[in-house]
Design an enzyme around this catalytic site. Structure first.
Site, short mmCIF file in Angstrom:
data_model
loop_
_atom_site.label_atom_id
_atom_site.label_comp_id
_atom_site.label_asym_id
_atom_site.label_seq_id
_atom_site.Cartn_x
_atom_site.Cartn_y
_atom_site.Cartn_z
N LYS A 65 0.85 -1.20 0.00
CA LYS A 65 0.00 0.00 0.00
C LYS A 65 0.88 1.24 0.00
O LYS A 65 2.05 1.20 0.42
CB LYS A 65 -0.94 0.03 1.21
CG LYS A 65 -0.28 0.07 2.60
CD LYS A 65 0.11 1.44 3.10
CE LYS A 65 0.76 1.39 4.48
NZ LYS A 65 1.62 2.55 4.77
N PRO A 84 9.76 -4.54 0.01
CA PRO A 84 10.85 -4.19 0.92
C PRO A 84 10.35 -3.91 2.34
O PRO A 84 9.21 -3.46 2.52
CB PRO A 84 11.47 -2.94 0.30
CG PRO A 84 10.67 -2.58 -0.87
CD PRO A 84 9.63 -3.60 -1.12
N ALA A 108 9.76 0.13 4.80
CA ALA A 108 9.53 1.02 3.66
C ALA A 108 8.27 1.85 3.78
O ALA A 108 8.06 2.77 3.00
CB ALA A 108 9.47 0.18 2.38
N GLY A 133 4.16 -4.20 4.12
CA GLY A 133 4.40 -5.61 3.75
C GLY A 133 4.03 -6.60 4.84
O GLY A 133 3.28 -7.55 4.60
N GLY A 134 4.52 -6.38 6.05
CA GLY A 134 4.24 -7.31 7.16
C GLY A 134 2.75 -7.37 7.47
O GLY A 134 2.20 -8.45 7.70
N ASP A 159 -2.55 -1.49 10.49
CA ASP A 159 -2.84 -1.48 9.04
C ASP A 159 -3.41 -2.80 8.53
O ASP A 159 -3.78 -2.91 7.36
CB ASP A 159 -1.56 -1.22 8.24
CG ASP A 159 -1.01 0.16 8.45
OD1 ASP A 159 -1.70 1.00 9.06
OD2 ASP A 159 0.12 0.41 7.98
O1 C5P Z 1 -0.02 -1.16 14.99
P1 C5P Z 1 1.40 -1.44 14.58
O2 C5P Z 1 2.00 -2.57 15.36
O3 C5P Z 1 1.57 -1.59 13.12
O4 C5P Z 1 2.21 -0.15 14.98
C1 C5P Z 1 3.61 -0.11 15.08
C2 C5P Z 1 3.99 1.07 15.95
O5 C5P Z 1 3.66 2.30 15.32
C3 C5P Z 1 3.25 1.11 17.29
O6 C5P Z 1 3.99 0.43 18.28
C4 C5P Z 1 3.15 2.58 17.60
O7 C5P Z 1 4.35 3.02 18.21
C5 C5P Z 1 3.10 3.23 16.24
N1 C5P Z 1 1.74 3.60 15.82
C6 C5P Z 1 1.12 4.70 16.40
N2 C5P Z 1 -0.13 5.07 16.00
C7 C5P Z 1 -0.78 4.40 15.01
C8 C5P Z 1 -0.16 3.28 14.41
C9 C5P Z 1 1.10 2.91 14.83
O8 C5P Z 1 1.70 5.35 17.29
N3 C5P Z 1 -1.98 4.80 14.62
#
Ligand code: C5P
Length: 290
Positions: free
Chosen positions: A11, A95, A98, A102-103, A134
């Site tokens: 995305k 990648p 990025a 991806g994950g 996401d």
């Molecule tokens: O939700 P996810 O594990 O993908 O998020 C990774 C990191 O990005 C979270 O630990 C957080 O620090 C930050 N994050 C955030 N606010 C969001 C999404 C992600 O602070 N809306």
């Protein structure tokens, strides 16, 4: 039980406004997600009891418990009462570090594959939101508005096929670290992104909406990683109608009017040493094909 294979597309964020930090440490945001290529490929095979993941491909990652495919399978099994007995193969073409999701997309593809095999009738978007902010978007993909952490979704009914070029410098950016760079001055209300989504949903050409596009990570990330400014300017010079950071980076994308110009940009920046990929905005077809 048959094995199931799912494509896990990448995305970009056509708009990304961050409203502020929440009490739980996450941030409230307003974003427009757009599915693009490339895609990883996730295959779930029935196996002896247990859960094993293996990744291959140009962007393979360590196979440990934090693997998002494994987390997705554990969440699915806990929600459905199914005993974990799967080997999960993940071929990585997207990648890492990025801002291309991806994950998260691999996790969503794992949920789709498991649901194809077991037909438990669970709400995959809800399960996805438990794995990462996401993941819910990638259950269906296409074009969608994301609010709250990004997991509250509104899907756009329209189909756009604008050419897109992805350019990634060697450095990857950790999402958590990128959020930590934000200061209150970087925050904004989500008005422009809400209007962007409304106009895209009404069928307006994305290339007429570039003034509504923007990413609140852009300024703080470019301050910390000046190379990304050079990448953005190179994409603009190659004729992009708009060049922006995707998510929290490090990938920068360009939107083009013509595929030929997009491919030329991808070639030039690839020769300059960057990972590049020429794609277009993608959508789910009636049979799940994109
Ligand atoms: O939700 P996810 O594990 O993908 O998020 C990774 C990191 O990005 C979270 O630990 C957080 O620090 C930050 N994050 C955030 N606010 C969001 C999404 C992600 O602070 N809306």
């Amino acid at each position: 039980m048959q094995r199931a294979t799912e494509s896990a597309y990448a995305k970009i964020n056509l708009g990304l406004q961050i409203a502020g930090r929440r009490d739980d440490g996450y941030h409230d945001l307003v974003t427009v997600f757009q599915m693009v290529g490339p895609a990883d490929e996730v295959t779930v095979n029935p196996s002896q009891p247990g859960l094993h993941t293996r990744s291959t491909g140009p962007f393979r990652i360590r196979d440990d418990d934090r693997h998002l495919c494994a987390r997705a399978a554990r969440v699915y099994c806990a929600a459905t009462g199914i005993q974990p007995a799967f080997d999960i193969f993940c071929r990585k073409y997207i990648p890492v570090g990025a801002g291309l999701g991806g994950g998260s997309s691999d996790a969503a593809a794992t949920l789709r594959a498991l649901e194809k095999m077991h037909r438990a009738g669970v709400d995959l978007e809800k399960l996805g939101a438990r794995i990462g902010s996401d993941v819910a978007f990638f259950i269906q993909g296409g074009t969608a508005l994301g609010t709250a952490r990004g997991e509250h979704l509104l899907h756009a009914p329209t189909v756009h096929a604008t050419p897109v070029v992805l350019v990634k410098p060697k450095a990857g950016i950790n999402t958590h670290g990128a959020y930590a760079l934000l200061t209150p001055e970087d925050y904004s209300d989500g008005t422009r992104t809400l209007e962007l989504f409304a106009r895209l949903s009404a069928g307006d050409d994305p290339l007429d909406l570039t003034d509504l596009m923007g990413n609140d990570f852009q300024a703080p990330i470019e301050r910390t990683y000046p190379e990304l400014t050079d990448v953005r300017v190179s994409i603009e010079r190659a004729g992009a109608a708009r060049a922006m950071l995707s998510g929290s980076g490090s990938c920068v994308f360009g939107l083009f009017a013509e595929t030929t110009a997009a491919e030329r940009c991808a070639r030039e920046l690839s020769e300059a040493g960057y990972w590049t990929y020429s794609t277009r905005m993608l959508h789910c077809g009636p049979s799940g094909t994109r």
